[in-house]
Design an enzyme around this catalytic site. Structure first.
Site, PDB file in Angstrom:
ATOM      1  CB  CYS A 101      -0.919   0.003   1.218  1.00 49.46           C
ATOM      2  SG  CYS A 101      -2.213  -1.261   1.162  1.00 49.46           S
ATOM      3  CB  CYS A 124      13.319   4.933  -5.983  1.00 54.27           C
ATOM      4  SG  CYS A 124      14.088   3.865  -4.747  1.00 54.27           S
TER       5      CYS A 124
END
Length: 490
Positions: free
Chosen positions: A259, A443
């Site tokens: 998630c 990232c």
């Protein structure tokens, strides 16, 4: 026997039943204490909370099987043909285990406690975080930092104090799975990772527990009732499929998105958690949860329910097969045992291909967030390139000044088959960039950036080591921690 004698005898029997039930309650409490103290490493910090649950009986002399307030509390479902008084009594005598007190577990617990299950167990080793609150509706801002099991139990207790609550403040493991799961009639898998799903399914097969499994990501969800009807491995009369029957092989490790990475819409996971509670209530009311007097007609053919919040037809059901003939866990050929499970010989992490964080670059090919900030401060970034490979939604929230955005998914799709012998198209690279300019990749947490940096090296972008190509260690999480604490991080 005259009427007075019969009345006196009836009263005496009611008192005897009341005394016996009180003794049974005390014995259950003693057994719970012994089990809690004899299980090494387990933290059941609320072994059995006060609440009516299965231990409370109507007042002595009452001719009704439920207490007066219970008729008022459960009246709207008592009048349903699918529940009725027998179904409510089955709910009251049942015990349900919720594994995972997050987005799925919160609504599931609310509706199970509201329906009047006798005992509700909750397993989770995490604490409440602010990022949980948009979807994990049983938790609250005031309980941030508290154990999730305590928070969810408190929410459920406020909703229905008639239920007994057990909190297992730890993650389920092969070592504690049997001791925890064996106490319950029905299990709900409300976790979010393949390693947990395979473990939960295996122990439910071995202990003959029906399992209601669900998952949700982004705007989609899926639900399936497993091991229903529950039957031992290789039983001649069959049984419902297990998780391994449906998914004999785990998904590739690099395709598992959490998630935190992929995002989740709160109502989507809420829908799936509510459906889990619904399926558990249906099982128990039909008598399947305990296996006593269950009507075989209630055993629905296994099916996988798919939900998409963005589809014109949100729900779609796929008919599933029964148990696989050669299933590792539930077939006649299975060698899986509780002893083997507890020994740890089954490595679920290795089976799912998830071990340590990605490590494909050497230490000298990585730079800390603080060191890259020094490069920015010295103005050296004009001769270097920062590639941000997070997806657009993350990049739009916040980014490092001067970063060029190339989403990881787009990068993978474009350069999947490129080898060092081919000349790749670097349309994201500014034409004025010097051929020796260093390339840094960032990232979210430092995993995807390593993969991109390694791919660039394999493509020959580093000019045989003459040009630095590496990543920012720890990604944007490290940037927030080491450089800019005000930067939003999702």
């Amino acid at each position: 026997m005259n009427a007075d004698a019969a009345t006196h005898k009836a009263e005496e029997l009611r008192r005897q039943i009341s005394r016996t039930e009180k003794e049974l309650q005390d014995l259950r409490a003693q057994l719970q204490e012994l089990e809690s103290s004899s299980t090494n490493g387990r933290h059941d910090h609320i072994p059995e909370e006060s609440g009516s649950g299965t231990a409370t009986a109507p007042a002595p002399g009452s001719k009704w099987p439920l207490k007066e307030e219970e008729y008022a509390r459960y009246g709207r479902q008592l009048i349903l043909p699918s529940i009725g008084i027998n179904g409510q009594l089955r709910l009251k005598s049942s015990s349900v285990l919720i594994i995972g007190a997050g987005g799925l577990g919160c609504p599931a617990a609310a509706y199970l406690s509201g329906a009047g299950v006798g005992t509700l167990g909750i397993v989770d080793g995490d604490t409440v975080e602010v990022s949980n609150l948009h979807r994990q509706i049983a938790h609250s801002t005031s309980r941030v930092g508290a154990p999730k099991v305590d928070s969810l139990a408190q929410y459920s207790r406020d909703l229905n104090p008639e239920v007994a609550y057990r909190c297992h403040g730890e993650h389920l493991t092969p070592q504690n799975a049997e001791a925890i799961v064996s106490r319950y009639d029905v299990v709900l898998d409300c976790t979010d990772h393949p390693t947990s799903r395979y473990l939960i399914s295996d122990v439910c097969v071995l202990l003959r527990k029906p399992l209601v499994s669900a998952s949700a990501l982004r705007t989609d969800g899926q639900l399936i009732v497993l091991n229903n009807p529950p039957a031992p491995p290789g039983a001649a009369d069959g049984g419902g499929p297990c998780y391994r029957c449906v998914f004999p092989r785990p998904p590739p490790a690099d395709s598992v998105v959490s998630c935190g990475e992929g995002g989740i819409l709160g109502p989507v996971v809420g829908v799936m958690g509510v459906l889990q509670a619904l399926e558990a209530i249906k099982l128990i009311a039909a008598g399947i949860g305990k296996g006593d007097n269950a009507d075989p007609k209630q055993w629905n053919a296994p099916s996988l329910l798919l939900f998409s919040a963005t589809s014109s037809e949100p729900f779609r059901s796929i008919r599933m097969r029964s148990r696989k003939p050669k299933c590792f866990a539930c077939s006649a050929e299975s060698t899986l045992t509780l002893k083997e499970l507890k020994s740890g010989s089954l490595d679920y992490v290795q089976f799912c291909g998830v071990s340590t964080p990605i490590s494909v670059l050497r230490p000298e090919e990585r730079i800390s967030a603080a060191d890259y900030n020094d490069i920015l401060a010295q103005g050296l970034n004009t001769t270097s390139l920062l590639l941000d490979v997070r997806e657009k939604e993350h990049f739009d929230i916040a980014s490092i000044p001067g970063a060029i955005h190339v989403p990881f998914s787009a990068f993978q799709a474009k350069y999947r088959s490129t080898t060092g012998g081919e000349k790749p198209s670097l349309d994201w690279l500014p034409e004025e960039t010097p051929s020796e300019a260093p390339i840094y990749v960032v990232c979210r947490v430092g995993n995807d950036s390593q993969l991109v940096a390694r791919k660039l090296k394999d493509m020959g972008i580093d000019s045989d080591g003459k040009r630095f190509v590496g990543d920012i260690k720890g990604g944007m999480r490290a940037w927030k921690r080491e450089v800019d604490g005000t930067m939003p991080f999702t």
